[in-house]
Each structure stands twice: as structure tokens, then as C-alpha cells.
Design an enzyme around this catalytic site. Structure first.
Site, PDB file in Angstrom:
ATOM      1  CE  LYS A  54      41.720  39.566  41.302  1.00 14.64           C
ATOM      2  NZ  LYS A  54      40.542  40.503  41.235  1.00 14.64           N
ATOM      3  CG  HIS A 115      38.216  37.501  49.691  1.00 18.77           C
ATOM      4  ND1 HIS A 115      37.831  36.659  48.675  1.00 18.77           N
ATOM      5  CD2 HIS A 115      38.233  38.755  49.152  1.00 18.77           C
ATOM      6  CE1 HIS A 115      37.614  37.365  47.573  1.00 18.77           C
ATOM      7  NE2 HIS A 115      37.853  38.632  47.839  1.00 18.77           N
ATOM      8  CB  SER A 145      44.725  36.479  39.193  1.00 22.46           C
ATOM      9  OG  SER A 145      43.570  37.256  39.166  1.00 22.46           O
TER      10      SER A 145
END
Ligand code: A3P
Length: 302
Positions: A54, A115, A145
Site C-alpha cells: 500500500k 513486498h 490504506s
């Protein structure tokens, strides 16, 4: 493929559980991928896009794809984001193969998303001296988020209430672990490897300036009109309406965008609408402790 994805009568997706891998909290479906991820063999011309979830992953993916395709819109709309730039550690989700299988089927030069915190990235990327672009976002907006994303994404562990999530974020007990360790880990290595470290807030403030940094890093030379075209087509408003960039093809069983849209607000400072005064004080005190040893600084507003 998108039609197949929409039409495919998926069972409701069971929410992931959080597990600990080498001290980092990760969604449990990663276990099936882990062996393959650790052994992943990079090519020297692979480009890695890395983020804490995010932080603006999809945004930088679109920017990079547009730069590599020299602003050719048609080419950039050839497939949705995750097919153009597969997600390294992602599991198989029929009809989509796993990230590893998608990468294996690509023709180099490849762009790959992850990630993973720096220490869990397959060593091969560094042995091959690959370039990487890391985007970091201020912790408060990143937290907000991620909360809304975890509410709508069934492939993620249940976020619980906002207050529960707030504490999980502080203790790093959400998918891909501690935001603090993530941004610090990549920052510490940015000058040892070929890493371009960008900030979401800088991209919002002056997208053209930041896009030019990426162009330079990728050793491309694009005329000003192409750069302007890239700025326009990677703006929040345009990407929100681009079916190849807004994840609208993902079935509701996985991304329930009626709960929260993938392209939600795209703003700096939205945290002010969500953190209570008490939470904000706790957050700031904890932040000072965790980030005290760093020269790394973020802007929580523009
Ligand atoms: P919000 O939830 O705050 O709106 P990721 O791609 O890493 O999952 O990050 C998603 C976040 O980036 C979402 O933030 C999304 O709206 C925002 N985002 C995506 N594209 C963007 C763009 N072109 N400009 C600004 N923000 C963007």
C-alpha cells in the site's frame, strides 16, 4: 484471461492466517511459495519493484511500464498490472498461475514486484547486481490504506477493528511484517546495491520530477512530450478508471471493492480522518523510538 477470472466460479476465499517466516509476519499461503522464492534465479537485466504493501506499488509499476514502453499506451494496456509485472511471492489463484510461474514464462528483460523486506529478497537479485526501485510511504497513511485494503481483500488475514489494526501495525503483526523494519532495511542497503529509493509524498508533490528520476535510473532518454504523457496517464484519476491498472478484474470473492476500492483516495494526509487524537499521540511517541536511529524522514502532509 480477465473474463475467465470473473466468470470462474470461485468458492469464497478463506482468509489467510498470519505466520512468522524468519521473524517476519507473512500470510500463510506464502509457505507454498517459499522454497521457490528462496531459490529464485534472477537475470542481470531483471528490475525489481519493492514496496511495503500500500505504499504506491501499482503506481510505480504503471510508471515503469510506461517508461519502458516509451509512453505507448496501447502496449501498456496489453494486460492488467500483475500480468505485466508479476508478484514474486504470490500464490497461484486459478486461472492465474503463481508469481513464480508467471515470471518463468516472461521474456527478458523482466520487471518483478515484491513486498519482501530487504533481508528476505532472494540473494540472486544482488548476486546478479540487478536494479531495484523501492517506494516508501509515510507510516500513518500507509497504515490507513492497508487497513482498508485488508478489509476488502479476502486473501489477507482479517484486520479486525480499526483499533485492533492500529496496534497490530505498531507491533508489525500484519502481512509483510513491520513497516518500520521494512523502510529501514531497504534504506540501509540503498547505496550498497543499485537501488532507487523513492517516496510516495514526493511523487504526489511533483510527479514529473520523480518520473524523471526513474527515467534516469533506467537509463532511458524520453522527449518531454512523452514524459508529460506518462505523468498524465499515471495520475490517480486516470489510473482509477484504467481497467488494466485498477484491479477491477479481480472477482469480488477476492477483492470486494464494494467494501473499499483498490484505488481508494490516493492522497497524502488521509490519516487525519482516521487516527484519533489519542492514537496519534501513541503513534508519534512509538515512532520516535522506532525511528530514532535513522536519517530517514517522512512527510505526513504536503
Ligand atoms: P489509498 O488507499 O490511500 O488510496 P499499492 O499499489 O501499493 O497497493 O498501493 C495502493 C495505494 O496507492 C492506494 O492508496 C491507492 O489509491 C494509491 N495509488 C494507486 N495509484 C495511485 C496514483 N496514480 N496516484 C496516487 N496514489 C495512487
Amino acid at each position: 484471461m480477465e473474463d475467465a477470472m470473473k466468470e470462474c466460479s470461485l468458492q469464497p476465499v478463506k482468509r489467510a492466517k498470519l505466520i512468522q517466516v524468519e521473524g517476519v509476519a507473512l500470510p500463510d499461503w506464502i509457505l507454498d511459495m517459499w522454497e521457490g522464492v528462496k531459490k529464485f534465479q534472477a537475470y542481470p537485466d531483471d528490475l525489481l519493484i519493492a514496496t511495503y504493501p500500500k505504499a504506491g506499488t501499482t503506481w510505480i509499476q504503471e510508471i515503469v511500464d510506461m517508461i519502458l514502453n516509451e509512453g505507448d499506451l496501447e502496449k501498456c494496456q496489453r494486460a492488467p498490472t500483475h500480468e505485466r509485472i508479476p508478484f514474486l511471492e504470490c500464490n497461484e489463484m486459478p486461472p492465474y498461475p503463481s508469481g513464480l510461474d508467471m515470471i518463468a514464462a516472461m521474456t527478458p528483460p523482466r520487471v518483478i514486484k515484491t513486498h519482501l523486506p530487504f533481508q528476505l529478497v532472494p540473494q540472486s537479485f544482488w548476486e546478479q547486481d540487478c536494479k531495484a526501485i523501492y517506494v516508501a510511504r509515510n507510516a500513518k497513511d500507509n497504515l490507513v490504506s492497508f487497513f482498508f485494503f485488508d478489509k476488502m481483500c479476502r486473501d489477507q488475514p482479517d484486520p479486525g477493528t480499526w483499533d485492533e489494526y492500529f496496534w497490530k501495525f505498531l507491533s508489525g503483526q500484519i502481512s509483510w511484517g513491520s513497516w518500520y523494519d521494512h523502510v529501514k532495511g531497504w534504506w540501509k542497503h540503498k547505496d550498497k546495491q543499485r537501488i532507487l529509493y523513492l517516496f510516495y509524498e514526493d511523487m504526489k508533490e511533483d510527479p514529473k520530477r520523480e518520473i524523471k528520476k526513474v527515467i534516469h535510473f533506467l537509463e532511458k532518454d524520453l522527449p518531454d512530450e512523452v514524459v508529460n504523457k506518462i505523468v498524465y496517464h499515471t495520475s490517480f484519476e486516470i489510473m482509477k478508471n484504467n481497467p488494466m491498472a485498477n484491479y477491477s478484474f479481480v472477482p469480488d470473492q477476492v477483492f470486494n471493492q464494494s467494501v473499499s476500492q483498490f484505488m481508494r483516495k490516493g492522497a497524502v494526509g488521509d490519516w487525519k480522518n482516521h487516527l484519533t487524537v489519542a492514537q496519534n499521540e501513541i503513534f508519534d511517541a512509538d515512532y520516535r523510538d522506532k525511528m530514532a536511529d535513522m536519517t530517514l524522514s517522512f512527510r505526513n502532509e504536503l
